[in-house]
Motif scaffolding. Structure first.
Motif, PDB file in Angstrom:
ATOM      1  N   ARG A 203      76.620  -3.985 109.122  1.00  0.00           N
ATOM      2  CA  ARG A 203      75.666  -2.838 109.668  1.00  0.00           C
ATOM      3  C   ARG A 203      74.923  -2.367 108.577  1.00  0.00           C
ATOM      4  O   ARG A 203      74.246  -1.418 108.803  1.00  0.00           O
ATOM      5  CB  ARG A 203      76.829  -1.706 109.950  1.00  0.00           C
ATOM      6  CG  ARG A 203      77.664  -2.071 111.107  1.00  0.00           C
ATOM      7  CD  ARG A 203      78.271  -0.635 111.516  1.00  0.00           C
ATOM      8  NE  ARG A 203      79.331   0.038 110.696  1.00  0.00           N
ATOM      9  CZ  ARG A 203      80.558  -0.327 110.412  1.00  0.00           C
ATOM     10  NH1 ARG A 203      80.974  -0.951 111.254  1.00  0.00           N
ATOM     11  NH2 ARG A 203      81.327   0.437 109.366  1.00  0.00           N
ATOM     12  N   GLY A 204      74.670  -3.113 107.521  1.00  0.00           N
ATOM     13  CA  GLY A 204      73.709  -2.733 106.508  1.00  0.00           C
ATOM     14  C   GLY A 204      74.154  -1.481 105.472  1.00  0.00           C
ATOM     15  O   GLY A 204      73.572  -0.750 104.865  1.00  0.00           O
ATOM     16  N   GLU A 205      75.533  -1.175 105.544  1.00  0.00           N
ATOM     17  CA  GLU A 205      76.174  -0.182 104.833  1.00  0.00           C
ATOM     18  C   GLU A 205      76.478  -0.503 103.374  1.00  0.00           C
ATOM     19  O   GLU A 205      77.732  -0.761 103.085  1.00  0.00           O
ATOM     20  CB  GLU A 205      77.167   0.533 105.566  1.00  0.00           C
ATOM     21  CG  GLU A 205      76.873   1.020 106.895  1.00  0.00           C
ATOM     22  CD  GLU A 205      77.886   1.459 107.806  1.00  0.00           C
ATOM     23  OE1 GLU A 205      79.043   1.589 107.216  1.00  0.00           O
ATOM     24  OE2 GLU A 205      77.777   2.048 109.017  1.00  0.00           O
ATOM     25  N   TYR A 206      75.681  -0.635 102.379  1.00  0.00           N
ATOM     26  CA  TYR A 206      76.049  -0.866 101.076  1.00  0.00           C
ATOM     27  C   TYR A 206      74.775  -0.259 100.432  1.00  0.00           C
ATOM     28  O   TYR A 206      73.790  -0.161 100.905  1.00  0.00           O
ATOM     29  CB  TYR A 206      76.089  -2.464 101.082  1.00  0.00           C
ATOM     30  CG  TYR A 206      74.968  -3.350 101.413  1.00  0.00           C
ATOM     31  CD1 TYR A 206      73.904  -3.590 100.720  1.00  0.00           C
ATOM     32  CD2 TYR A 206      74.981  -3.864 102.782  1.00  0.00           C
ATOM     33  CE1 TYR A 206      72.727  -4.263 101.073  1.00  0.00           C
ATOM     34  CE2 TYR A 206      74.022  -4.674 103.211  1.00  0.00           C
ATOM     35  CZ  TYR A 206      73.028  -4.912 102.384  1.00  0.00           C
ATOM     36  OH  TYR A 206      71.892  -5.651 102.827  1.00  0.00           O
ATOM     37  N   ARG A 207      75.157  -0.215  99.133  1.00  0.00           N
ATOM     38  CA  ARG A 207      73.996   0.448  98.250  1.00  0.00           C
ATOM     39  C   ARG A 207      73.068  -0.713  97.911  1.00  0.00           C
ATOM     40  O   ARG A 207      73.432  -1.871  97.176  1.00  0.00           O
ATOM     41  CB  ARG A 207      74.932   0.927  96.932  1.00  0.00           C
ATOM     42  CG  ARG A 207      73.648   1.434  95.905  1.00  0.00           C
ATOM     43  CD  ARG A 207      74.653   1.842  94.748  1.00  0.00           C
ATOM     44  NE  ARG A 207      73.691   2.408  93.676  1.00  0.00           N
ATOM     45  CZ  ARG A 207      74.131   2.518  92.164  1.00  0.00           C
ATOM     46  NH1 ARG A 207      75.078   1.949  91.914  1.00  0.00           N
ATOM     47  NH2 ARG A 207      73.238   2.863  91.624  1.00  0.00           N
ATOM     48  N   ARG A 208      71.787  -0.590  97.909  1.00  0.00           N
ATOM     49  CA  ARG A 208      70.571  -1.097  97.772  1.00  0.00           C
ATOM     50  C   ARG A 208      70.363  -1.390  96.282  1.00  0.00           C
ATOM     51  O   ARG A 208      70.932  -0.595  95.557  1.00  0.00           O
ATOM     52  CB  ARG A 208      69.499  -1.007  98.416  1.00  0.00           C
ATOM     53  CG  ARG A 208      69.544  -0.802  99.940  1.00  0.00           C
ATOM     54  CD  ARG A 208      70.000  -2.174 100.590  1.00  0.00           C
ATOM     55  NE  ARG A 208      69.795  -2.320 101.986  1.00  0.00           N
ATOM     56  CZ  ARG A 208      70.491  -1.981 102.784  1.00  0.00           C
ATOM     57  NH1 ARG A 208      71.589  -1.333 102.565  1.00  0.00           N
ATOM     58  NH2 ARG A 208      70.159  -1.943 104.162  1.00  0.00           N
ATOM     59  N   ILE A 209      69.941  -2.583  95.743  1.00  0.00           N
ATOM     60  CA  ILE A 209      69.530  -2.749  94.166  1.00  0.00           C
ATOM     61  C   ILE A 209      68.280  -2.302  94.158  1.00  0.00           C
ATOM     62  O   ILE A 209      67.425  -2.732  94.948  1.00  0.00           O
ATOM     63  CB  ILE A 209      69.981  -4.360  93.884  1.00  0.00           C
ATOM     64  CG1 ILE A 209      71.382  -4.611  94.007  1.00  0.00           C
ATOM     65  CG2 ILE A 209      69.525  -4.473  92.434  1.00  0.00           C
ATOM     66  CD1 ILE A 209      71.894  -6.028  93.507  1.00  0.00           C
TER      67      ILE A 209
END
Length: 320
Positions: A203-209
Motif C-alpha cells: 500500500r506504500g505505507e513506509y517511510r521514504r528515503i
C-alpha cells in the motif's frame, strides 16, 4: 503624603518580616531547584556515560540503541562503553551529541561507533522537538547554543535556562534513575509480523528515503570532526528488514553509496553494514528497523568481533 506612606511601610516591622520571608522562600526554592537538577543530571550522565573514561563511545538513535547491548559489548571487548543513544535524534542532534561528549570526556576514547541508516539524510519521520532532549545539558556551551537555535521561542529557552528542574521530563527522570541503578538494558519484545509488513509495503505505507542538502552538509561536518579526531570510527548500519530494503532499494543503495563515498577521504573511518547478513531473518526484528532481544544479542556478538579487530589494528599501528 507619599513620604508619610513610605515611612509607615519602612517602620512597619511586620512588613519587613514578610519581605524577608518572601526573599528566604525564593532563595530556598532556587536552592531546591538547583539541587534537584544536579542530582538528576548526574544520573543522566551516568546512564549515557558522559564525562566517563570509556574507551568506546556509541552515538546514534533507537536503531543503534536496540541493536547493541552495552554490557555484553563491554564483556566481549574488555573495555568500557559509553552508550549515548537517544530516540528520535537527527543528524544535527548527533553532531551536538559528539561535541557535548568530547567537550567534557577524557581522552580514553579509542573507538567511536556512529549509527547510520539509509534515512540519515531524511528529515521527515524524526521529532522536530528533539532539541528538548538536550535541556539537562544546557550548562554546556555547545548544547546551550543548539537549544537556543532550535527553541520554539525566547520563553521556551529562558524558562528552561533559569528554572533548571523544568529541564527534566518523565523520560529523562527515568534515564537518571537507571543511571543510578546501573540499568542499561534497551529491549523491545516481540517479532516482526512479515505478513502485515508486506501488506503495508504493497500500500506504500513506509517511510521514504530523502536527500536533504542541509542534512548532507551536517553529515560531512560530522565526518570531518570524526576524521580529524585520530580515533578509530565505525559507521554502523544496523540491520533493516530485507522486505523494506527491497521496497526502497534504489534510494537505499544510493544513500549507502553516498555515505561510503563521503567517508573515503578518512582512513580512520570504516563503514560496516549488517543488513545483508541479518536483514532476511525476521526472527531477529521487533519491527522493520529495530531488533528484538534475540537480534540484539546476535548483532552485539557480530559487532564486537569487528570492533575488536579494528581496535587491535589501531593498537598495533600506535606501537609500531
Amino acid at each position: 503624603m507619599r513620604n508619610d506612606l513610605f515611612n509607615d511601610i519602612r517602620d512597619d516591622t511586620g512588613f519587613a518580616r514578610k519581605i524577608r520571608r518572601i526573599f528566604l522562600f525564593i532563595m530556598l526554592l532556587m536552592a531546591l531547584d538547583f539541587g534537584v537538577s544536579v542530582i538528576l543530571e548526574k544520573g543522566i550522565d551516568r546512564f549515557y556515560g558522559i564525562d566517563s573514561d570509556a574507551e568506546v563511545l556509541m552515538i546514534g538513535h533507537s536503531h543503534l540503541m536496540l541493536a547493541v547491548d552495552k554490557i555484553l559489548l563491554e564483556e566481549r571487548l574488555g573495555a568500557r562503553v559509553a552508550k549515548y543513544t537517544r530516540e528520535g535524534v537527527n543528524v544535527a542532534d548527533r553532531y551536538t551529541m559528539l561535541e557535548h561528549y568530547f567537550s567534557g570526556a577524557s581522552n580514553h576514547c579509542k573507538l567511536v561507533v556512529y549509527g547510520i541508516d539509509p534515512w540519515l539524510f531524511t528529515g521527515e519521520g524524526l521529532s522536530a522537538n528533539s532539541y528538548k532532549l538536550f535541556y539537562p545539558f544546557m550548562d554546556n556551551a555547545d548544547v546551550d547554543a543548539y537549544v537556543r537555535l532550535h527553541a520554539a521561542n525566547a520563553f521556551d529557552y529562558y524558562s528552561h535556562k533559569w528554572f533548571r528542574s523544568s529541564r527534566f521530563n518523565v523520560t529523562l527522570i527515568n534515564a537518571s534513575l537507571r543511571g543510578y541503578l546501573g540499568n542499561w538494558s534497551n529491549l523491545k519484545f516481540g517479532q516482526l509480523d512479515t505478513l502485515q509488513l508486506q501488506k503495508e509495503l504493497s500500500r506504500g505505507e513506509y517511510r521514504r528515503i530523502g536527500f536533504e542538502k542541509e542534512n548532507i552538509a551536517v553529515f560531512r561536518k560530522t565526518l570531518a570532526l570524526l576524521g580529524q579526531s585520530g580515533r578509530t570510527v565505525i559507521l554502523l548500519n544496523t540491520p533493516v528488514s530485507g522486505l523494506l530494503t527491497k521496497a526502497v532499494s534504489k534510494d537505499y543503495n544510493k544513500a549507502l553509496s553516498m555515505i561510503l563515498e563521503m567517508a573515503k577521504p578518512y582512513p580512520n573511518i570504516h563503514v560496516v553494514d549488517f543488513s545483508p547478513d541479518f536483514g532476511d531473518d525476521s526472527r531477529l526484528f521487533f519491527d522493520p528497523i529495530h531488533m528484538n532481544p534475540e537480534g540484539q544479542k546476535k548483532i552485539t556478538q557480530a559487532f564486537s568481533a569487528v570492533a575488536e579487530s579494528l581496535m587491535v589494528r589501531q593498537f598495533i599501528n600506535e606501537t609500531q
